[in-house]
Structures are given as C-alpha cells and as structure tokens.
Design a protein around this motif. Sequence first.
Motif, PDB file in Angstrom:
ATOM      1  N   VAL A  53      -6.930   4.657 -11.930  1.00 58.97           N
ATOM      2  CA  VAL A  53      -7.204   4.322 -10.525  1.00 58.97           C
ATOM      3  C   VAL A  53      -7.283   2.804 -10.422  1.00 58.97           C
ATOM      4  N   GLN A  54      -6.460   2.227  -9.557  1.00 58.70           N
ATOM      5  CA  GLN A  54      -6.417   0.773  -9.449  1.00 58.70           C
ATOM      6  C   GLN A  54      -6.329   0.342  -7.991  1.00 58.70           C
ATOM      7  N   GLU A  55      -6.908  -0.822  -7.716  1.00 52.39           N
ATOM      8  CA  GLU A  55      -6.694  -1.464  -6.417  1.00 52.39           C
ATOM      9  C   GLU A  55      -5.392  -2.247  -6.482  1.00 52.39           C
ATOM     10  N   LEU A  56      -4.505  -2.003  -5.531  1.00 53.09           N
ATOM     11  CA  LEU A  56      -3.238  -2.725  -5.481  1.00 53.09           C
ATOM     12  C   LEU A  56      -3.450  -4.065  -4.773  1.00 53.09           C
ATOM     13  N   LYS A  57      -3.059  -5.127  -5.446  1.00 48.63           N
ATOM     14  CA  LYS A  57      -3.252  -6.464  -4.898  1.00 48.63           C
ATOM     15  C   LYS A  57      -1.914  -7.188  -4.836  1.00 48.63           C
ATOM     16  N   GLU A  58      -1.925  -8.371  -4.214  1.00 46.68           N
ATOM     17  CA  GLU A  58      -0.716  -9.185  -4.205  1.00 46.68           C
ATOM     18  C   GLU A  58      -0.334  -9.552  -5.642  1.00 46.68           C
ATOM     19  N   PRO A  59       0.969  -9.632  -5.967  1.00 55.81           N
ATOM     20  CA  PRO A  59       2.109  -9.518  -5.064  1.00 55.81           C
ATOM     21  C   PRO A  59       2.604  -8.077  -4.868  1.00 55.81           C
TER      22      PRO A  59
ATOM     23  N   LYS B  76      -9.871  -1.202  10.311  1.00 56.74           N
ATOM     24  CA  LYS B  76      -8.717  -1.939   9.805  1.00 56.74           C
ATOM     25  C   LYS B  76      -8.500  -1.589   8.333  1.00 56.74           C
ATOM     26  N   TYR B  77      -7.248  -1.357   7.963  1.00 56.77           N
ATOM     27  CA  TYR B  77      -6.934  -1.070   6.566  1.00 56.77           C
ATOM     28  C   TYR B  77      -7.032  -2.361   5.752  1.00 56.77           C
ATOM     29  N   VAL B  78      -7.919  -2.351   4.769  1.00 62.58           N
ATOM     30  CA  VAL B  78      -8.201  -3.583   4.021  1.00 62.58           C
ATOM     31  C   VAL B  78      -7.884  -3.475   2.536  1.00 62.58           C
ATOM     32  N   CYS B  79      -7.565  -2.268   2.083  1.00 60.78           N
ATOM     33  CA  CYS B  79      -7.366  -2.088   0.654  1.00 60.78           C
ATOM     34  C   CYS B  79      -6.495  -0.862   0.418  1.00 60.78           C
ATOM     35  N   TYR B  80      -5.744  -0.901  -0.695  1.00 60.42           N
ATOM     36  CA  TYR B  80      -4.885   0.223  -1.050  1.00 60.42           C
ATOM     37  C   TYR B  80      -5.134   0.590  -2.508  1.00 60.42           C
ATOM     38  N   ILE B  81      -5.442   1.860  -2.720  1.00 59.26           N
ATOM     39  CA  ILE B  81      -5.799   2.363  -4.050  1.00 59.26           C
ATOM     40  C   ILE B  81      -4.660   3.222  -4.589  1.00 59.26           C
ATOM     41  N   TRP B  82      -4.212   2.903  -5.789  1.00 61.32           N
ATOM     42  CA  TRP B  82      -3.175   3.686  -6.467  1.00 61.32           C
ATOM     43  C   TRP B  82      -3.829   4.610  -7.485  1.00 61.32           C
ATOM     44  N   THR B  83      -3.387   5.870  -7.503  1.00 60.93           N
ATOM     45  CA  THR B  83      -3.850   6.801  -8.531  1.00 60.93           C
ATOM     46  C   THR B  83      -2.657   7.227  -9.382  1.00 60.93           C
ATOM     47  N   PHE B  84      -2.894   7.300 -10.664  1.00 58.20           N
ATOM     48  CA  PHE B  84      -1.855   7.719 -11.603  1.00 58.20           C
ATOM     49  C   PHE B  84      -1.370   9.117 -11.209  1.00 58.20           C
ATOM     50  N   PRO B  85      -0.031   9.352 -11.221  1.00 58.52           N
ATOM     51  CA  PRO B  85       0.470  10.670 -10.793  1.00 58.52           C
ATOM     52  C   PRO B  85      -0.098  11.805 -11.634  1.00 58.52           C
ATOM     53  N   ILE B  86      -0.811  12.712 -10.993  1.00 58.33           N
ATOM     54  CA  ILE B  86      -1.483  13.794 -11.708  1.00 58.33           C
ATOM     55  C   ILE B  86      -0.470  14.711 -12.394  1.00 58.33           C
ATOM     56  N   ARG B  87       0.747  14.728 -11.886  1.00 54.68           N
ATOM     57  CA  ARG B  87       1.775  15.568 -12.504  1.00 54.68           C
ATOM     58  C   ARG B  87       2.038  15.152 -13.947  1.00 54.68           C
TER      59      ARG B  87
ATOM     60  N   ILE C  46     -18.089  -1.374 -11.334  1.00 54.92           N
ATOM     61  CA  ILE C  46     -16.915  -0.654 -10.846  1.00 54.92           C
ATOM     62  C   ILE C  46     -16.477  -1.289  -9.537  1.00 54.92           C
ATOM     63  N   ASN C  47     -15.183  -1.499  -9.400  1.00 52.50           N
ATOM     64  CA  ASN C  47     -14.627  -2.069  -8.171  1.00 52.50           C
ATOM     65  C   ASN C  47     -15.206  -1.322  -6.957  1.00 52.50           C
ATOM     66  N   PRO C  48     -15.840  -2.025  -6.016  1.00 50.89           N
ATOM     67  CA  PRO C  48     -16.479  -1.344  -4.872  1.00 50.89           C
ATOM     68  C   PRO C  48     -15.489  -0.560  -4.013  1.00 50.89           C
ATOM     69  N   PHE C  49     -14.237  -1.018  -3.928  1.00 46.32           N
ATOM     70  CA  PHE C  49     -13.235  -0.269  -3.172  1.00 46.32           C
ATOM     71  C   PHE C  49     -12.912   1.051  -3.863  1.00 46.32           C
ATOM     72  N   ILE C  50     -12.917   1.038  -5.202  1.00 48.94           N
ATOM     73  CA  ILE C  50     -12.657   2.275  -5.941  1.00 48.94           C
ATOM     74  C   ILE C  50     -13.821   3.243  -5.749  1.00 48.94           C
ATOM     75  N   LYS C  51     -15.043   2.741  -5.778  1.00 47.86           N
ATOM     76  CA  LYS C  51     -16.205   3.603  -5.504  1.00 47.86           C
ATOM     77  C   LYS C  51     -16.116   4.187  -4.096  1.00 47.86           C
ATOM     78  N   LEU C  52     -15.731   3.357  -3.142  1.00 47.57           N
ATOM     79  CA  LEU C  52     -15.600   3.826  -1.764  1.00 47.57           C
ATOM     80  C   LEU C  52     -14.495   4.881  -1.667  1.00 47.57           C
ATOM     81  N   PHE C  53     -13.398   4.667  -2.354  1.00 50.95           N
ATOM     82  CA  PHE C  53     -12.297   5.631  -2.360  1.00 50.95           C
ATOM     83  C   PHE C  53     -12.772   6.995  -2.838  1.00 50.95           C
ATOM     84  N   PHE C  54     -13.490   7.019  -3.954  1.00 48.63           N
ATOM     85  CA  PHE C  54     -13.997   8.292  -4.464  1.00 48.63           C
ATOM     86  C   PHE C  54     -14.997   8.910  -3.482  1.00 48.63           C
ATOM     87  N   SER C  55     -15.845   8.078  -2.910  1.00 43.45           N
ATOM     88  CA  SER C  55     -16.847   8.563  -1.962  1.00 43.45           C
ATOM     89  C   SER C  55     -16.182   9.218  -0.749  1.00 43.45           C
TER      90      SER C  55
END
Length: 429
Positions: free
Chosen positions: A115-121, A179-190, A355-364
């Motif tokens: 699980v990762q926060e996608l950042k620039e670039p 407002k969308y402020v963050c994008y979280i990528w999850t490894f493909p469960i497949r 733990i990245n607060p956005f990742i905690k929020l994503f799980f929450s």
Amino acid sequence: MAITIIDSPCGSGKTYKMMEMIRNNPNNRFIYITPFLDEIDRMRKQLKENNIEMYTPDTRNDKHTKIEGAKILLKHYNTNIASTHALFSRFDDELADLIEQQNLTLILDEVMNVVQELKEPTIILEDIPKLIQSHCIKIDDNTGQVTWIETSAYKGLFSKYAPIFRDGDVFAIKNKNGKYVCYIWTFPIRAFKSFKNVYICTYMFEYQLQKFYYDLYGVKYIKKTLVNHELVDYKQQYMETNNIEIYDGKNNFIGSKSELSIYNVKDDSKNTPFTFSWYNNRTDSTLELVKKIMTTMVKNNFNCKSNDIIWTTFKKYKPVLSNKGYSRGFLPCNSRSTNNYSNRHYVMYMVDVRINPFIKLFFSLHKIKITKFDEDMYALSEMIQFICRSAIRKNEKIHVYVPSERMRNLLRQYVSDGHVKRIDYSKAF
C-alpha cells in the motif's frame, strides 16, 4: 490458493526452511521473492549444490524489461524463478495468467510494500480534474476507487495515466472540504490469488501493513512459526534480547521536546523529534547538532571503528547526517533480510517510525481500523527488523543508540523481560 504466514523471530531459520521445502519438492515449481540480490544468489547457490536450478529474469528480450524476462521463463522453461520485491511489484494480468496455468508456489521473503501513497511525478494532482473532465477516469463516490474508462488504445495527453488507473488498484482520498488530496495504490490482489500456494516469511505480521491489506480484501491465511526448525501452529515468540544494550545517557536529549528546551536548543519544528515530518520542518542548526551527537556517540561513547557500525535515517536525510567515521555504515530504515552486516556491533537508529496518515485514513474509510497500539507495534517491528541486521543475529552483544524517546521506550519494553516472560502489550503502552 492457500496462504501460510511463517511468523518467527529474525534469524530463526525461515529462509533455510524454504530452501528445504524446495529441495524436498523437486516436482513442484517455485517463485522466490526477496528484497535483496545477495539473498537470491545465496538461495540459488545452495539449491544448485542439490542439483536444483533457479533462474533470475533478465532484460535480454524485445521489451528489455525483467518483467518480460520473467514471462519468458514461465512460457518456455520448466524452472524455479528468483527475483526481487521491486520486480514483483510490477505484476500484471499477463503474468497472473501464466502463473495460474502452471500451479506455482510463491515464497515471499518478508512482507512487501503493498500500500503506497502515489506522489509526483507518478501523479500530478492538478491533472486529476482534467482527467475527469476528459472522461478518462471516474471516481466512485463511496469507495474512492479510480476507474480508467478510456479505451486501451487511448494515446491522448494523459496516456501516461492509463497503466496506473486501468486495473482499479488506485483509490482517491478526500479532505474535509470534499477535495481529492491523495491517491493510494494497492498491490493487485490477483497477484497472490494466482498462486496455488503462498508462503510469507516475516516477523510480527499482525502489525504489518500487508496484514491490514489482506483484511481489506478479505484474504484468509493461516499462521505458523518455527520451533526447533519445524513448522508448528503459531504461538508468538520473542527474540533473544539479553545481548542488546540500549544507550541511556545524556545524548538522548535530542529526541525529547522537553529536554531540547532544557538544553537551550532552538527547534522550530512542532513535530515529534525524528519523525519524517520533524526532519522536513527542523532547523538546519538542529540537524547539525544531531550529526555532531552521532559523531560523539561513535568516537567517545561507542569508541568503535567505521566497519563495526550500522545506522539509519530517512533516505532523504542520509547526506545531511553522514559524517566521517560512520557514513559507510548506512542502511535504509526499512532494511530486511540481508545478512551482510551481521559482524557489526553498534547501531544508531535515527528515526521515529509512523504510518503514513493518508494510508491510515484509507484503511479507516474501508472499515479497517489501525489503532495507536497497532502503530506502536508496527514501529517496534520495523526497528527490530533493522536491529537484527547486526551481530545480534549471531547472538553477540550489540549497543544501540535510539534518541527518539518513543522508539527507545518501545524497544526498552520489548527487551526488559527478554524472551522468557511473555509481555502483555495491552498494558505496556
């Protein structure tokens, strides 16, 4: 699919047990994934001594990529494969199809960054409204899942986003204003579901992000541990801690807000010392002081040679804290698996893990709660993994400097009763 978590202390022989499994099942095929190339070499060498071949993907193919090299090995060669976490993170549907067809077993040496926060670039936030307006993507109001709705042949201005969003593995996070402020990528469960069997070798899995990721996708698993080199039903074990000596002197003041003021150290950062946010907002003079204290620890307190120490900070700040006498002993703070530093007896752990607060929020937002206790234990597990790169692996005495007050207290609680008394962590913090 059957997933088995082998949860056992560092150095307990998990990798060796996996080698034994491969040797004892010559008719089965395995994919072995590890963070480090040297671990691949070790696995391949020891298997070759038993006339078992294991190959690594290379770039000698039309696409000049290792992921394509892996597909070629699966298509044309009946062999075992070894590669790194970095390659496995590029997993795609074509690779999943090949694996499903061949009933392979995955051995994952240590948990992955699933699980990762996608950042620039990778993602530019200003592009997202344009992607929506151009009807390239849509975002589910309830789950935040981002779906690519353009055709696969799309070659427009935003074509670089097609591989990122096409598989539905990215989720958008809103702030309080919608407002969308963050994008979280999850490894493909497949990727996990495509294997016949999966074995994951780690320690303290219960507090790793991969555990919460499995909860998110409803993935079931069983847990085992190693006792006398045999896999048995899971029962929590603790590493031998009698040989860990934690520094408890005056140089710890740099890791405490209250003591910084006592020592008249001006630090404008409002964050807890040694967190990533603290490093980003600290004064230059404070970081110079940290480097000075580290140098003092090596020369005066540890009185050790440069080839007898390992240390860490966040990668961004390695150049800032490096100094003569210890700089070459740097290891990333998320280091796992490698045995190359097992001759080192001094450790400087210069981070406070959160733990990245956005990742905690994503799980929450997906009904998976990460408590303060979970985060403390996650931090402890990360620190133990790093410390276990040292000579403690050989049951030799080590000396550890942990200036962060929080991290030091966590480690002190863990080692206080050694491996004999089972610690009731619910009361410890």
